[in-house]
Write an enzyme that holds these catalytic residues in place. Structure first.
Site, short mmCIF file in Angstrom:
data_model
loop_
_atom_site.label_atom_id
_atom_site.label_comp_id
_atom_site.label_asym_id
_atom_site.label_seq_id
_atom_site.Cartn_x
_atom_site.Cartn_y
_atom_site.Cartn_z
N ASP A 1 27.90 54.26 5.35
CA ASP A 1 26.75 53.35 5.29
C ASP A 1 26.93 52.26 6.35
O ASP A 1 27.94 51.54 6.32
CB ASP A 1 26.75 52.74 3.87
CG ASP A 1 25.59 51.79 3.63
OD1 ASP A 1 24.86 51.47 4.59
OD2 ASP A 1 25.43 51.37 2.47
N TYR B 1 10.82 44.22 6.98
CA TYR B 1 11.24 45.16 8.03
C TYR B 1 10.99 44.60 9.44
O TYR B 1 11.87 44.66 10.30
CB TYR B 1 10.47 46.47 7.82
CG TYR B 1 10.61 47.51 8.90
CD1 TYR B 1 11.72 48.34 8.96
CD2 TYR B 1 9.59 47.71 9.85
CE1 TYR B 1 11.82 49.32 9.94
CE2 TYR B 1 9.68 48.69 10.82
CZ TYR B 1 10.80 49.50 10.87
OH TYR B 1 10.91 50.47 11.83
N GLN C 1 5.40 45.47 5.46
CA GLN C 1 6.65 45.50 6.26
C GLN C 1 7.21 44.10 6.52
O GLN C 1 7.90 43.90 7.52
CB GLN C 1 6.37 46.16 7.61
CG GLN C 1 5.97 47.63 7.53
CD GLN C 1 5.67 48.17 8.93
OE1 GLN C 1 4.90 47.60 9.67
NE2 GLN C 1 6.31 49.27 9.28
N SER D 1 11.31 48.33 17.65
CA SER D 1 10.03 48.88 17.21
C SER D 1 8.87 48.09 17.80
O SER D 1 9.03 46.90 18.13
CB SER D 1 9.93 48.79 15.68
OG SER D 1 8.64 49.15 15.24
N LYS E 1 13.39 44.24 13.11
CA LYS E 1 13.14 44.93 14.38
C LYS E 1 13.03 43.92 15.52
O LYS E 1 13.48 44.18 16.64
CB LYS E 1 11.89 45.80 14.25
CG LYS E 1 12.03 46.92 13.24
CD LYS E 1 12.89 48.06 13.77
CE LYS E 1 14.18 48.29 13.09
NZ LYS E 1 14.93 49.43 13.63
P1 NAD Z 1 14.40 58.71 9.52
O1 NAD Z 1 14.28 58.29 8.11
O2 NAD Z 1 13.91 60.05 9.94
O3 NAD Z 1 15.92 58.60 9.99
C1 NAD Z 1 16.73 57.53 9.64
C2 NAD Z 1 18.17 57.98 9.77
O4 NAD Z 1 19.01 56.87 9.44
C3 NAD Z 1 18.53 59.11 8.79
O5 NAD Z 1 19.37 60.02 9.44
C4 NAD Z 1 19.24 58.38 7.66
O6 NAD Z 1 20.16 59.21 6.98
C5 NAD Z 1 19.94 57.27 8.43
N1 NAD Z 1 20.29 56.14 7.60
C6 NAD Z 1 19.49 55.48 6.71
N2 NAD Z 1 20.19 54.49 6.13
C7 NAD Z 1 21.43 54.53 6.65
C8 NAD Z 1 22.59 53.76 6.43
N3 NAD Z 1 22.60 52.79 5.54
N4 NAD Z 1 23.70 54.06 7.14
C9 NAD Z 1 23.70 55.07 8.04
N5 NAD Z 1 22.63 55.84 8.27
C10 NAD Z 1 21.50 55.56 7.59
O7 NAD Z 1 13.68 57.56 10.35
P2 NAD Z 1 13.44 57.35 11.92
O8 NAD Z 1 11.99 57.16 12.11
O9 NAD Z 1 14.14 58.37 12.72
O10 NAD Z 1 14.12 55.92 12.09
C11 NAD Z 1 15.17 55.68 12.99
C12 NAD Z 1 15.02 54.28 13.58
O11 NAD Z 1 13.81 54.21 14.31
C13 NAD Z 1 14.95 53.16 12.53
O12 NAD Z 1 15.74 52.08 12.96
C14 NAD Z 1 13.48 52.77 12.53
O13 NAD Z 1 13.28 51.42 12.19
C15 NAD Z 1 13.13 53.02 13.98
N6 NAD Z 1 11.70 53.19 14.22
C16 NAD Z 1 11.02 54.22 13.66
C17 NAD Z 1 9.66 54.34 13.91
C18 NAD Z 1 8.83 55.44 13.34
O14 NAD Z 1 7.59 55.32 13.38
N7 NAD Z 1 9.42 56.51 12.81
C19 NAD Z 1 9.02 53.41 14.74
C20 NAD Z 1 9.76 52.38 15.26
C21 NAD Z 1 11.10 52.27 15.01
C1 RM4 Z 2 7.72 51.38 12.76
C2 RM4 Z 2 6.23 51.19 12.84
C3 RM4 Z 2 5.60 52.42 12.30
C4 RM4 Z 2 6.12 52.69 10.92
C5 RM4 Z 2 7.62 52.75 10.93
C6 RM4 Z 2 8.20 52.90 9.55
O1 RM4 Z 2 8.45 50.32 13.25
O2 RM4 Z 2 5.85 50.06 12.10
O3 RM4 Z 2 4.19 52.29 12.29
O4 RM4 Z 2 5.60 53.92 10.47
O5 RM4 Z 2 8.15 51.60 11.47
#
Ligand code: NAD
Ligand code: RM4
Length: 253
Positions: free
Chosen positions: A63, A156, A153, A143, A160
């Protein structure tokens, strides 16, 4: 082969953007250390894909919110792969919830994973790079939410913005060591993090309708930017952010 024989470590690497990033780095010639958390089958799939590409892989389960795991992950990467050139701080959570009744534990977990976890992981990675004395590149997944708000959010979006701010300050603190620090700001990328949120057809149509390029992002769209920032193609880029949102933020009228 933008990352030939480089050693890359990625947090949250079993799914979504982290998974795509780990695999794209291996495609570009890197050996990869994967931090995963309680997701053994998905983690093994990513590891197997990297081995199939002829690259070395290390898997570390832990974690990121437990800050003792930061030096442990970096030690595992160095022991298994021989050093560290690129660190990608990606692990993140976004349990969608309203502001007025935000449970304290949801707030604390989100900050603990996304902000505190990123901080100490980046610190451990940077210490390793400084010890090696050959520079490096740190990329944090921030993000579009660093720049704009979200009703569900409020816990959240500050994390970011914080992660991007961390990259700016680290760029200043680590420039003298030849370590570049940048963030990527994805828009809406279809992954597990927003599967439930986008399961509502009205919400999905609304989000898609805001995007001039006409589609949600894919994890690979972000992975390619990480590779660029990690590579020598971005040798003079530090303290910067790349927004990759299909044009959503620019779309006002
Ligand atoms: P996802 O849920 O597909 O993947 C998240 C990954 O992080 C998973 O592999 C999960 O097991 C791991 N994880 C979660 N909690 C954890 C912890 N405590 N310790 C170690 N690993 C952990 O989501 P994603 O969209 O791939 O998100 C990845 C990053 O991208 C995040 O930081 C998220 O904020 C950022 N992000 C995502 C989006 C989007 O729209 N999907 C947009 C902007 C930013
Ligand atoms: C991103 C952005 C996306 C949302 C994810 C979870 O930062 O806000 O719209 O879907 O987070």
């Amino acid at each position: 082969m933008l990352l030939e024989d480089k050693i890359v470590a990625v947090t949250g690497a079993s799914r979504g953007i982290g998974r795509a990033t780990a695999i794209e780095c291996a495609r570009q010639g890197a050996h990869v250390a994967l931090n995963v958390f309680k997701d053994p089958e998905a983690a093994e799939e990513v590891a197997q894909e990297i081995r199939t590409l002829g690259r070395k892989v290390v898997v570390f389960d832990g974690d990121v919110a437990d800050t003792d795991n930061a030096p442990r992950f970096i030690e595992a990467a160095v022991a298994g792969l021989g050093g560290l050139d690129v660190f990608v701080s990606n692990a993140g959570v976004c349990p969608f919830h309203g502001f007025l009744d935000m449970p304290r534990e949801t707030y604390e977990r989100t900050v603990g994973v996304n902000m505190t976890g990123a901080y100490f992981m980046v610190q451990a990675a940077a210490n390793q790079m400084v010890r090696q004395g050959r520079g490096g590149s740190v990329v944090a997944i921030s993000s579009i939410s660093a720049l704009v708000g979200g009703e569900m959010q409020t816990h959240y979006t500050p994390t970011k913005a914080g992660v991007h701010s961390l990259m700016q300050s680290c760029a200043v603190a680590l420039g003298k060591h030849g370590i570049r620090c940048n963030s990527v700001m994805p828009g809406t990328i279809a992954t597990d993090i927003n599967k439930d949120d986008l399961a509502d057809p009205d919400k999905r149509r609304y989000m898609e309708g805001r995007i001039p390029l006409g589609r949600l992002g894919a994890p690979e769209d972000i992975a390619k930017i990480v590779v660029f920032l990690a590579s020598d193609m971005a040798a003079y880029v530090t303290g910067a952010a790349v927004l990759a949102d299909g044009g959503a933020l620019a779309n006002f009228q």
